[in-house]
Write a protein that holds these residues in place. Sequence first.
Motif, PDB file in Angstrom:
ATOM      1  N   GLU A  34      44.004 -23.621  20.389  1.00  0.00           N
ATOM      2  CA  GLU A  34      44.304 -23.126  18.888  1.00  0.00           C
ATOM      3  C   GLU A  34      43.600 -21.866  18.768  1.00  0.00           C
ATOM      4  N   THR A  35      44.339 -20.872  18.006  1.00  0.00           N
ATOM      5  CA  THR A  35      43.720 -19.802  17.572  1.00  0.00           C
ATOM      6  C   THR A  35      43.764 -19.507  16.030  1.00  0.00           C
ATOM      7  N   THR A  36      42.665 -18.664  15.653  1.00  0.00           N
ATOM      8  CA  THR A  36      42.822 -18.517  14.107  1.00  0.00           C
ATOM      9  C   THR A  36      42.329 -17.100  13.886  1.00  0.00           C
ATOM     10  N   ALA A  37      42.415 -16.752  12.520  1.00  0.00           N
ATOM     11  CA  ALA A  37      42.082 -15.536  12.131  1.00  0.00           C
ATOM     12  C   ALA A  37      42.173 -15.598  10.753  1.00  0.00           C
ATOM     13  N   THR A  38      41.171 -14.903   9.906  1.00  0.00           N
ATOM     14  CA  THR A  38      41.019 -14.768   8.605  1.00  0.00           C
ATOM     15  C   THR A  38      41.210 -13.237   8.351  1.00  0.00           C
ATOM     16  N   ILE A  39      42.220 -12.887   7.687  1.00  0.00           N
ATOM     17  CA  ILE A  39      42.869 -11.312   7.515  1.00  0.00           C
ATOM     18  C   ILE A  39      42.291 -10.962   6.121  1.00  0.00           C
ATOM     19  N   ASN A  40      41.556  -9.588   6.253  1.00  0.00           N
ATOM     20  CA  ASN A  40      41.227  -8.768   5.188  1.00  0.00           C
ATOM     21  C   ASN A  40      40.801  -7.614   5.270  1.00  0.00           C
ATOM     22  N   GLY A  41      40.543  -6.607   4.497  1.00  0.00           N
ATOM     23  CA  GLY A  41      40.202  -5.310   4.420  1.00  0.00           C
ATOM     24  C   GLY A  41      38.897  -5.120   5.105  1.00  0.00           C
ATOM     25  N   GLN A  44      39.175  -4.487   8.922  1.00  0.00           N
ATOM     26  CA  GLN A  44      39.962  -3.181   9.204  1.00  0.00           C
ATOM     27  C   GLN A  44      39.274  -2.084   9.592  1.00  0.00           C
ATOM     28  N   THR A  45      39.626  -1.462  10.490  1.00  0.00           N
ATOM     29  CA  THR A  45      38.811  -0.348  11.203  1.00  0.00           C
ATOM     30  C   THR A  45      39.454   1.015  10.794  1.00  0.00           C
ATOM     31  N   PRO A  46      38.746   1.708   9.891  1.00  0.00           N
ATOM     32  CA  PRO A  46      37.660   1.429   9.372  1.00  0.00           C
ATOM     33  C   PRO A  46      37.978   0.512   7.937  1.00  0.00           C
ATOM     34  N   ALA A  47      36.912  -0.193   7.591  1.00  0.00           N
ATOM     35  CA  ALA A  47      36.962  -1.120   6.698  1.00  0.00           C
ATOM     36  C   ALA A  47      37.406  -0.528   5.419  1.00  0.00           C
ATOM     37  N   ASN A  48      37.961  -1.256   4.480  1.00  0.00           N
ATOM     38  CA  ASN A  48      38.554  -0.824   3.042  1.00  0.00           C
ATOM     39  C   ASN A  48      38.442  -1.977   2.245  1.00  0.00           C
ATOM     40  N   ASN A  49      38.413  -1.486   0.856  1.00  0.00           N
ATOM     41  CA  ASN A  49      38.255  -2.600  -0.261  1.00  0.00           C
ATOM     42  C   ASN A  49      39.395  -3.162  -0.692  1.00  0.00           C
ATOM     43  N   SER A  50      40.458  -3.355  -0.046  1.00  0.00           N
ATOM     44  CA  SER A  50      41.681  -3.881  -0.489  1.00  0.00           C
ATOM     45  C   SER A  50      41.292  -5.568  -1.000  1.00  0.00           C
ATOM     46  N   THR A  51      42.123  -6.019  -1.773  1.00  0.00           N
ATOM     47  CA  THR A  51      41.899  -7.360  -2.181  1.00  0.00           C
ATOM     48  C   THR A  51      42.825  -8.180  -1.602  1.00  0.00           C
ATOM     49  N   ALA A  52      43.885  -7.811  -0.795  1.00  0.00           N
ATOM     50  CA  ALA A  52      44.736  -8.513  -0.214  1.00  0.00           C
ATOM     51  C   ALA A  52      43.940  -9.343   1.183  1.00  0.00           C
ATOM     52  N   THR A  53      44.529 -10.572   1.268  1.00  0.00           N
ATOM     53  CA  THR A  53      43.885 -11.476   2.379  1.00  0.00           C
ATOM     54  C   THR A  53      45.221 -12.005   3.144  1.00  0.00           C
ATOM     55  N   GLY A  54      44.793 -12.952   4.037  1.00  0.00           N
ATOM     56  CA  GLY A  54      45.778 -13.566   4.961  1.00  0.00           C
ATOM     57  C   GLY A  54      45.102 -14.698   5.833  1.00  0.00           C
ATOM     58  N   THR A  55      45.936 -15.211   6.547  1.00  0.00           N
ATOM     59  CA  THR A  55      45.497 -16.166   7.704  1.00  0.00           C
ATOM     60  C   THR A  55      46.560 -15.895   8.940  1.00  0.00           C
ATOM     61  N   PHE A  56      45.967 -16.315  10.196  1.00  0.00           N
ATOM     62  CA  PHE A  56      46.634 -16.269  11.009  1.00  0.00           C
ATOM     63  C   PHE A  56      46.539 -17.721  11.959  1.00  0.00           C
ATOM     64  N   THR A  57      47.321 -18.451  12.223  1.00  0.00           N
ATOM     65  CA  THR A  57      47.165 -19.457  13.273  1.00  0.00           C
ATOM     66  C   THR A  57      47.989 -19.439  14.407  1.00  0.00           C
ATOM     67  N   GLY A  58      47.681 -19.721  15.487  1.00  0.00           N
ATOM     68  CA  GLY A  58      48.394 -19.811  16.780  1.00  0.00           C
ATOM     69  C   GLY A  58      47.959 -20.889  17.615  1.00  0.00           C
ATOM     70  N   THR A  59      48.973 -21.418  18.803  1.00  0.00           N
ATOM     71  CA  THR A  59      48.808 -22.072  19.753  1.00  0.00           C
ATOM     72  C   THR A  59      49.391 -21.498  20.949  1.00  0.00           C
ATOM     73  N   TYR A  60      48.432 -21.328  21.945  1.00  0.00           N
ATOM     74  CA  TYR A  60      48.661 -20.762  23.182  1.00  0.00           C
ATOM     75  C   TYR A  60      48.739 -21.894  24.209  1.00  0.00           C
ATOM     76  N   ASN A  61      50.080 -21.870  24.925  1.00  0.00           N
ATOM     77  CA  ASN A  61      50.193 -22.860  26.239  1.00  0.00           C
ATOM     78  C   ASN A  61      49.962 -22.097  27.420  1.00  0.00           C
ATOM     79  N   SER A  62      48.914 -22.367  28.182  1.00  0.00           N
ATOM     80  CA  SER A  62      48.679 -21.633  29.341  1.00  0.00           C
ATOM     81  C   SER A  62      49.646 -21.824  30.253  1.00  0.00           C
TER      82      SER A  62
END
Length: 145
Positions: A34-41, A44-62
């Motif tokens: 199982e994988t996950t990420a919190t998405i925000n500004g 970001q490279t370089p970081a910014n001040n965006s107020t947008a947000t999101g999430t990532f969820t994943g399942t990897y089968n080897s």
Amino acid sequence: MKKAYLYLALSAATLFTACSKDDETTAPAATTTETTATINGAQQTPANNSTATGTFTGTYNSGTKQLAYTVTYQGITATAGHIHLGGPGVAGGVAVPFDKLASPITGTVTLTADQADKLLTNGLYVNIHSAAYPQGEIRGDIRKK
């Protein structure tokens, strides 16, 4: 002549022993990660001040090498979205382009051996682009749960 028969018998016994089922090696069992990420500004490279947000969820089968994922986001009008190669703070090339951009973004992709290795060692990130930030407005570094 007896030596020839003895040699033949020993050779046959060695052959049958070498082919026994006990000596066979089996492939490792497939695992699910199982994988996950919190998405925000801020990520970001370089970081910014965006107020947008999101999430990532994943399942990897080897076993199948497939990653099934869901990306949700809010506060942004997406112009592009991808999973990229690159560890935290490092910008990298596109590994998996998203076919559609409306949230939620869902998909299943077969990863290469290099992509799978990077997924399991924090070497991939999800990135959502906008007109205001064409290089990427929000980012989330993908990690194992």
